[in-house]
Design an enzyme around this catalytic site. Structure first.
Site, PDB file in Angstrom:
ATOM      1  N   GLU A 121       0.837  -1.208   0.000  1.00 46.71           N
ATOM      2  CA  GLU A 121       0.000   0.000   0.000  1.00 46.71           C
ATOM      3  C   GLU A 121       0.869   1.254   0.000  1.00 46.71           C
ATOM      4  OE1 GLU A 121      -3.097   0.035  -0.432  1.00 46.71           O
ATOM      5  OE2 GLU A 121      -3.753  -1.996   0.024  1.00 46.71           O
ATOM      6  N   TRP A 154       1.716   1.663  -3.479  1.00 46.57           N
ATOM      7  CA  TRP A 154       0.615   2.243  -4.273  1.00 46.57           C
ATOM      8  C   TRP A 154       0.661   3.763  -4.204  1.00 46.57           C
ATOM      9  CZ3 TRP A 154      -2.968   0.294  -7.613  1.00 46.57           C
ATOM     10  CH2 TRP A 154      -4.040   1.116  -7.951  1.00 46.57           C
ATOM     11  N   TRP A 162     -23.442   9.391 -18.510  1.00 46.81           N
ATOM     12  CA  TRP A 162     -23.633   9.691 -17.091  1.00 46.81           C
ATOM     13  C   TRP A 162     -24.955  10.413 -16.878  1.00 46.81           C
ATOM     14  CZ3 TRP A 162     -20.269   6.893 -14.725  1.00 46.81           C
ATOM     15  CH2 TRP A 162     -18.948   6.787 -15.149  1.00 46.81           C
ATOM     16  N   ASN A 214     -11.023   1.956   4.204  1.00 48.16           N
ATOM     17  CA  ASN A 214     -10.635   1.737   2.811  1.00 48.16           C
ATOM     18  C   ASN A 214     -11.581   0.815   2.051  1.00 48.16           C
ATOM     19  OD1 ASN A 214      -9.466  -0.523   4.372  1.00 48.16           O
ATOM     20  ND2 ASN A 214      -8.495  -1.109   2.441  1.00 48.16           N
ATOM     21  N   TRP A 241     -17.683   9.781 -12.196  1.00 52.97           N
ATOM     22  CA  TRP A 241     -16.704   9.570 -11.124  1.00 52.97           C
ATOM     23  C   TRP A 241     -16.082  10.874 -10.640  1.00 52.97           C
ATOM     24  CZ3 TRP A 241     -11.717  11.212 -11.911  1.00 52.97           C
ATOM     25  CH2 TRP A 241     -11.283  11.371 -13.230  1.00 52.97           C
ATOM     26  N   TRP A 247     -10.205   6.848  -7.769  1.00 51.35           N
ATOM     27  CA  TRP A 247     -11.509   7.018  -8.413  1.00 51.35           C
ATOM     28  C   TRP A 247     -11.510   6.447  -9.823  1.00 51.35           C
ATOM     29  CZ3 TRP A 247     -16.299   7.893  -6.870  1.00 51.35           C
ATOM     30  CH2 TRP A 247     -16.470   8.335  -5.556  1.00 51.35           C
TER      31      TRP A 247
END
Length: 463
Positions: A266, A269, A297, A335, A353, A376
């Site tokens: 992580e 990341w 959308w 998370n 998004w 996202w």
């Protein structure tokens, strides 16, 4: 007399393992630590309300730490390069030390500052400097797994460097704003009670949080997906504001054994996200995959009402609502629930998004430009490395799977009296708690049809 040097601070609000402070202290010159509140450079990504609350307390504590070693923090508000140039005129500083930042607006600001000063950029906010982890062909990675494999070959990071014991002060300090005059704290109304209860911003708070997590790091994998247990590190806002270095975190937990490797991934990341925005500076506002430019959308009054229900934790899906209320109350969300809430907005509600990215940016205390955008786009399926759009997370089954009953009781008190078997999807809704704003099956079908339409239009070159 030696001209003073400036340490320009942004998201690096610490003394320990802070290369800009270390280099300035080693120079032998008087040191002027400066934080400039630049709301113009980020434009629509100026800090949101939760981040501003955190910033106020982090700056206050850094100033106290600086005063303990003979220094102080100078505060200015305006365009960073203009305020630093004004300080140069006041005290004659010609050199600026800073940690390198990779958000597009900070890269622009660094170029502007370099026109007025000798700008010395240091590394230290990531495990490895963004842009340096390259493939065998010499190109940056777009996919996390090979990026992490290559980054791992450069680890562990160097051992953290201790904070300076003293910083020499200039003969004359430049003018400084008063922190209270910046209005970073909410007043009318004061909505920060939950933030104060949960967080201790500043370098000291970061060290305490790391010490707590180090004791449980070995069972990270077993606990991180259980929102009722809170098995995550809770270090993300401290890392975002640079109150602790990733190297310090790495060396504190890497030897814990067990599943600590998952946590270290992580941290990787976090590096990966910065490398993505270095390649794609508009990643927070533009889908990486062309078919998403054709996604139908939902817009209009009904979609706006659904967006408001999602923001307020009134969707009728208890685990989603619990997460959104936790976010509003504490500036943070577990998370696993972040993924569920994001998937629900994008796929069940078919809302762009970017609406979610903007909401999280305003409400998260750990609102990090790279991670927010990358996460996202991962949830949407629109990113360079992303979940497949057709993998639509089912909030009800996820709530059961990850034993979220206690989490729901904490954040959705209307449901607190329900048994574990009922609370995830109550058949009889207590007074005041809404029915689901969209049926799971219908929402899933609508999302899949929209993706088919978007791909068809992209293939045909439709507008």
């Amino acid at each position: 007399m030696t001209n003073p040097v400036i340490v320009w601070l942004r998201r690096d609000l610490r003394l320990a393992d802070q290369a800009a402070f270390h280099a300035a202290a080693q120079s032998g010159a008087p040191v002027i630590p400066v934080y400039v509140l630049d709301d113009e450079a980020p434009r629509h990504h100026r800090m949101g309300g939760a981040s501003r609350w955190w910033l106020h307390h982090s700056l206050s504590r850094l100033d106290a730490d600086l005063r303990a070693i003979g220094s102080r923090l100078v505060l200015r508000r305006g365009k960073a390069h203009e305020e630093l140039a004004a300080i140069r005129r006041e005290v004659g500083a010609r050199t600026v030390h800073c940690l390198a930042h990779y958000e597009p607006w900070w890269r622009n600001a660094e170029r502007a500052v370099a026109k007025h000063f000798q700008l010395v950029r240091h590394d230290g906010n990531y495990l490895a400097p963004p842009g340096t982890i390259l493939s065998g062909a010499g190109t940056p990675y777009r996919i996390y797994t090979p990026f992490w494999r290559a980054l791992s070959e450069r680890l562990p990071p160097p051992l953290p460097v201790a904070a300076p014991a003293h910083l020499p002060a200039p003969a004359n300090w430049p003018a400084s704003d008063a922190l209270e005059d910046w209005g970073l704290l909410p007043r009318a109304p004061d909505w920060a009670g939950g933030l104060r209860a949960m967080w201790s911003p500043g370098e000291g708070g970061a060290r305490e949080r790391l010490a707590d997590f180090a004791e449980a790091a070995a069972v990270y994998e077993q606990r991180r997906n259980l929102p009722a247990q809170e098995g995550t590190s809770l270090l993300s806002p401290h890392l975002h504001f640079g109150e602790i270095s990733p190297a310090a975190v790495w060396h504190a937990v890497a030897g814990a054994g067990g599943s600590v490797g998952t946590f270290l991934g992580e941290l990787g990341w976090r590096d990966y996200a910065q490398n993505v925005i270095l390649q794609f500076p508009d990643y927070a506002t533009r889908s990486a995959k062309a078919e998403f430019d054709h996604m139908p959308w939902r817009t209009g009054p009904e979609a706006e009402a659904d967006l408001a229900a999602w923001q307020q934790g009134r969707t009728g899906y208890p685990i989603v609502d619990a997460g959104m209320r936790q976010l509003w109350r504490t500036g943070w969300m577990h998370n696993r629930v972040r993924m569920l809430a994001a998937s629900f907005l994008i796929k069940h509600l078919m809302i762009d998004w970017r609406e979610g990215e903007r909401w999280f940016w305003d409400t998260l205390v750990d609102a990090d430009h790279g991670q927010n955008a990358v996460n996202w786009q991962w949830s949407a399926g629109s990113g360079v490395d992303a979940n497949i759009f057709s993998r639509i997370m089912a909030p009800l089954s996820q709530s059961v799977k990850f034993d979220a009953a206690g989490y729901i009781r904490q954040w959705v008190p209307e449901l607190a009296g329900l048994a574990d078997g009922e609370i995830h999807d109550p058949v009889v809704r207590p007074r005041g708690y809404p029915r689901p704003i969209v049926d799971h099956g219908a929402g899933r079908a609508r999302a899949l049809a929209a993706m088919v339409q978007a791909k068809g239009e992209a293939a045909s070159g439709g507008g």
